[in-house]
Design a protein around this motif. Structure first.
Motif, PDB file in Angstrom:
ATOM      1  N   GLY A  42      52.029  34.626  34.551  1.00  0.00           N
ATOM      2  CA  GLY A  42      51.424  35.090  36.053  1.00  0.00           C
ATOM      3  C   GLY A  42      52.574  35.036  37.032  1.00  0.00           C
ATOM      4  N   SER A  43      53.574  34.535  36.889  1.00  0.00           N
ATOM      5  CA  SER A  43      54.460  34.879  37.788  1.00  0.00           C
ATOM      6  C   SER A  43      55.911  35.530  37.148  1.00  0.00           C
ATOM      7  N   ALA A 106      38.086  38.830  27.652  1.00  0.00           N
ATOM      8  CA  ALA A 106      38.486  37.515  28.078  1.00  0.00           C
ATOM      9  C   ALA A 106      38.562  37.789  29.677  1.00  0.00           C
ATOM     10  N   ALA A 107      37.756  38.474  30.458  1.00  0.00           N
ATOM     11  CA  ALA A 107      37.856  39.013  31.693  1.00  0.00           C
ATOM     12  C   ALA A 107      36.607  38.197  32.552  1.00  0.00           C
ATOM     13  N   LEU A 108      37.229  37.121  33.244  1.00  0.00           N
ATOM     14  CA  LEU A 108      36.375  36.197  33.963  1.00  0.00           C
ATOM     15  C   LEU A 108      36.200  36.474  35.358  1.00  0.00           C
ATOM     16  N   GLN A 109      35.223  36.778  35.751  1.00  0.00           N
ATOM     17  CA  GLN A 109      35.353  36.919  37.360  1.00  0.00           C
ATOM     18  C   GLN A 109      34.944  35.988  38.057  1.00  0.00           C
ATOM     19  N   MET A 110      35.178  35.735  39.276  1.00  0.00           N
ATOM     20  CA  MET A 110      35.103  34.654  40.184  1.00  0.00           C
ATOM     21  C   MET A 110      33.558  34.286  40.085  1.00  0.00           C
ATOM     22  N   ARG A 253      45.112  40.465  34.255  1.00  0.00           N
ATOM     23  CA  ARG A 253      44.899  39.980  35.508  1.00  0.00           C
ATOM     24  C   ARG A 253      46.206  39.691  36.367  1.00  0.00           C
ATOM     25  N   ALA A 256      46.706  42.958  37.622  1.00  0.00           N
ATOM     26  CA  ALA A 256      46.043  43.469  38.649  1.00  0.00           C
ATOM     27  C   ALA A 256      46.554  42.686  40.172  1.00  0.00           C
ATOM     28  N   MET A 257      46.812  41.442  39.723  1.00  0.00           N
ATOM     29  CA  MET A 257      47.441  40.703  41.138  1.00  0.00           C
ATOM     30  C   MET A 257      48.632  41.241  41.625  1.00  0.00           C
ATOM     31  N   ARG A 258      49.595  41.156  40.741  1.00  0.00           N
ATOM     32  CA  ARG A 258      50.993  41.453  41.164  1.00  0.00           C
ATOM     33  C   ARG A 258      51.542  42.771  40.106  1.00  0.00           C
ATOM     34  N   ARG A 287      50.519  49.521  45.907  1.00  0.00           N
ATOM     35  CA  ARG A 287      50.728  48.227  46.306  1.00  0.00           C
ATOM     36  C   ARG A 287      52.230  47.916  46.301  1.00  0.00           C
ATOM     37  N   ARG A 542      36.751  48.658  49.701  1.00  0.00           N
ATOM     38  CA  ARG A 542      36.775  47.661  48.527  1.00  0.00           C
ATOM     39  C   ARG A 542      35.259  47.248  48.506  1.00  0.00           C
ATOM     40  N   ARG A 546      33.901  48.038  40.751  1.00  0.00           N
ATOM     41  CA  ARG A 546      34.853  48.442  39.876  1.00  0.00           C
ATOM     42  C   ARG A 546      34.718  47.758  38.579  1.00  0.00           C
ATOM     43  N   THR A 547      35.234  48.372  37.502  1.00  0.00           N
ATOM     44  CA  THR A 547      35.485  47.603  36.149  1.00  0.00           C
ATOM     45  C   THR A 547      36.278  46.584  36.351  1.00  0.00           C
TER      46      THR A 547
END
Lengths: 589, 78
Positions: A42-43, A106-110, A253, A256-258, A287, A542, A546-547
């Motif tokens: 992720g980094s 494997a997409a988990l939402q909050m 993920r 999407a974040m970075r 972004r 926002r 969205r999917t």
């Protein structure tokens, strides 16, 4: 130095004579070189490098453990397809063991633990999974989901590795045996499991590699696409395998974040091929901090495929503008068209050419479906040419009665060929809806042809029909997005039904400032361009659904609209306050 | 009532979406605030950057409010 710690670029091994008979043969081949799959965190740090040679060893050992479970051949193995080496290990183990791998989301939402458990439980039930495996972080959810299903094995790597290995010879899947099940998304109905044979997927892989992308030994792939979608699985796991190319992965993920980490990876590892739906390029352009772009050198990027949804040329132009100074060449854009039901690709635009846009007369295409080349600059639609249908396919464009229509006339796109799926797994009814006895697949898409070139205008289910005119939601959205104060990718259009059964065209527009006259302005633009009255609703930024891949979901947006809308006596919407800030009034019923 | 960590998270969230006056650490982010996935991504990224941690999606699946998130962050920075 490039790709520190990762597998190198260029396998140096000669292409084999003849065709592979199965994906296991392809891994046997790739395992002779040094290349392989690399997983970044992720980094953006290298987490794991898995050369094909090592993957083959792991896959064979894993296959022997699966064999010990003594399951009937072609039993299904559900794999939670997180961006993790576990996926490749089990996917290929299945190839050697004669079992069918089934990539699972494997997409988990909050806060989405329960919804996720329900989703994967239904999928495992549908495919009759015998085994289910997951990376450690997903094991508890997987166990909860699998509990009522009575599987032969459920768990993570540690538990699995405690199983003994069978000693008898493995018999990999080949020829007309299955290769995998791919659950398709995008449908409001339950997703359907596309069953691809070894032969069919290998045919598509070869055509993508040789005709479409014309891959070379020194190509290197970067990807953030999920392994449970066709572009991620076929395009970024299997195509590189057949050509023994190294691949660098980020998780969806992380992207999407970075999104900048995608550019960084391509830049540092000198990747040559990386693909995305249009929305991914859009996210990057939006972004990216301009001060960051000097850090990147994207000059190695020669193939930037664009697929998966209708291509909005403006998103790609924006990406080129922002990243041109970082060495991105717009000629790298390659428009593609395809679907999981064909492996991945149906058509491919030429390389080193950039996006070709067909400019057509808007009035003609919406009134009669004829894509007449535009004479002037106004009243036009700009549509991406998705390139030539690949040689192994036959294709035809048909009207609603199944009669073939002429060039440049819109109709339903049908294809037939050796990489078309055998059907939806255990679902004869859904299969019969799209695949006829003579092997023609109804793609569900609308488009027109120019010679062998295809222009895809919309998914059939999205077409809005008002007073006999066909209007594509994308066109309304692009029009709304041309208004000042409205950003690209922040509108969604769909057809709703009034209480009396009449259609209502709805355009929901995200806007920060609730300018009182914005709805009216857009409404009059739409009337001006398309001659229909639409209902414009302004929503806070926002808030449109969205999917998991960031794409706006028209189906969910429509459901949300119907849910919150009250109707007045004249049959016009009288919406509640939240989440709507401001709404337009219809000029008339 | 809110801990300093909860207040800091709340401040980050306020930069992404308008918070109602009665917002507390127990307000449900999905139901009451109608946060959707792109906003959540942005919020999580801000949180990760601020505390220099990685929150994996598995942990996030159990989070429904600021108090839950503070527990996850608290554990990660401890």
């Amino acid at each position: 130095m490039a790709y520190v710690g990762a597998t190198p670029t260029g396998s140096g091994i000669p292409r084999p004579e003849g065709e592979f008979e199965g994906l296991a043969d392809a891994l046997d081949f790739a395992a002779r070189g040094q290349t392989g799959y690399n997983f970044y965190s992720g980094s953006g740090e290298l987490d794991a490098a898995v050369p094909y040679a090592q993957l083959r060893q792991q896959a064979v050992a894993t296959a022997r453990r699966l064999a010990h479970l003594d399951l009937p051949r072609h039993s299904r193995v559900a794999i939670i397809a997180d961006t993790d080496p576990l996926f490749h290990r089990f996917f290929f183990a299945c190839q050697y063991a004669g079992l069918i791998p089934v990539p699972m989301p494997a997409a988990l939402q909050m806060g989405g633990g329960d919804a996720y458990v329900g989703q994967i439980q239904r999928m495992m039930e549908r495919c009759g999974a015998a085994v289910a495996v997951a990376p450690d972080s997903f094991v508890d959810l997987l166990q909860t989901a699998a509990k009522p299903l009575g599987l032969a094995f459920v768990g993570g790597e540690a538990d699995f590795d405690a199983l003994p290995q069978a000693t008898e010879a493995l018999s990999p899947m080949r020829g007309d045996e299955p290769a995998y099940l791919q659950y398709t998304s995008g449908s409001t109905r339950f997703p359907r499991g596309v069953e691809m044979s070894q032969r069919a997927v290998l045919c598509n892989l070869r055509e993508i590699g040789e005709v479409g992308a014309q891959l070379r030994d020194d190509d290197r792939v970067a990807s953030w696409l999920p392994f449970y979608h066709d572009m991620g699985l076929v395009g970024c796991v299997l195509v590189p395998l057949v050509y023994a190319l190294s691949v660098d992965y980020l998780s969806p993920r992380t992207f999407a974040m970075r999104p900048r980490l995608w550019l960084k990876l391509i830049s540092e590892n000198r990747c040559t091929s990386s693909s995305s739906p249009p929305s991914g390029y859009g996210l990057c352009a939006t972004r990216l901090r301009l001060s960051d772009r000097e850090k990147y050198d994207l000059s190695s990027w020669r193939i930037a495929c664009v697929g998966a949804e209708r291509i909005n040329p403006r998103l790609l132009e924006r990406f080129s503008q922002v990243l041109g100074p970082a060495g991105f060449d717009p000629k790298a854009f390659v428009a593609c068209y395809g679907m999981a039901e064909c492996g991945l690709a149906i058509s491919f635009a030429p390389l080193d050419n950039g996006l070709d846009v067909d400019v057509v007369d808007k009035e003609s295409i919406s009134a009669s479906g004829f894509a007449k080349p535009a004479a002037g600059a106004s009243g036009v639609l700009k549509l991406a040419d998705c390139g030539a249908v690949m040689p192994s396919y036959e294709f035809r464009i048909c009207d609603d009665e199944g009669r073939e229509v002429a060039e440049r006339h819109c109709g339903h796109i049908f294809v037939r060929g050796p990489s078309v799926m055998r059907g939806y797994f255990n679902d004869a009814e859904a299969t019969a809806e799209v695949l006829d006895d003579s092997g023609w697949l109804d793609t569900g898409d609308i488009g027109y042809r120019m010679g062998r070139h295809l222009v895809v205008t919309a998914r059939s289910k999205d077409v809005i029909i008002v007073n006999g005119r066909n209007i594509w939601p994308q066109d309304l959205e692009q029009l709304a997005e041309s208004s000042p104060g409205v950003r690209i990718g922040t509108t969604t259009a769909f057809e709703a039904t009034r209480p009396n059964g009449d259609p209502l065209v709805v355009l929901v527009v995200e806007s920060k400032r609730a300018e009182p006259d914005l709805p009216r302005r857009i409404e009059s633009l739409v009337r001006e361009h398309f001659g229909v009255t639409c209902y414009v609703e302004i929503a806070p930024p926002r808030t449109l659904p969205r999917t998991s891949s960031g794409k706006l979901s028209r189906v969910t947006a429509r459901a949300g609209f119907l849910d919150r809308t009250h109707w007045d006596e004249a049959g016009n919407p009288a919406p509640m306050a939240a989440p709507v800030v401001e709404s337009a009034r219809l000029a008339n019923g | 009532m809110d801990s300093p960590l909860e207040l800091e998270l709340r401040e980050l969230l306020a930069g992404i979406t308008a918070l109602p006056p009665d917002f507390t650490a127990d307000t449900d982010l999905l139901d009451a605030l109608a946060l959707e996935s792109a906003q959540i991504m942005e919020f999580v990224m801000e949180v990760e950057d601020r505390f220099d941690i990685i929150i994996d999606q598995r942990q996030l699946a159990e989070v429904r409010n600021i108090a839950h998130l503070a527990a996850v962050v608290g554990k990660a920075v401890a």
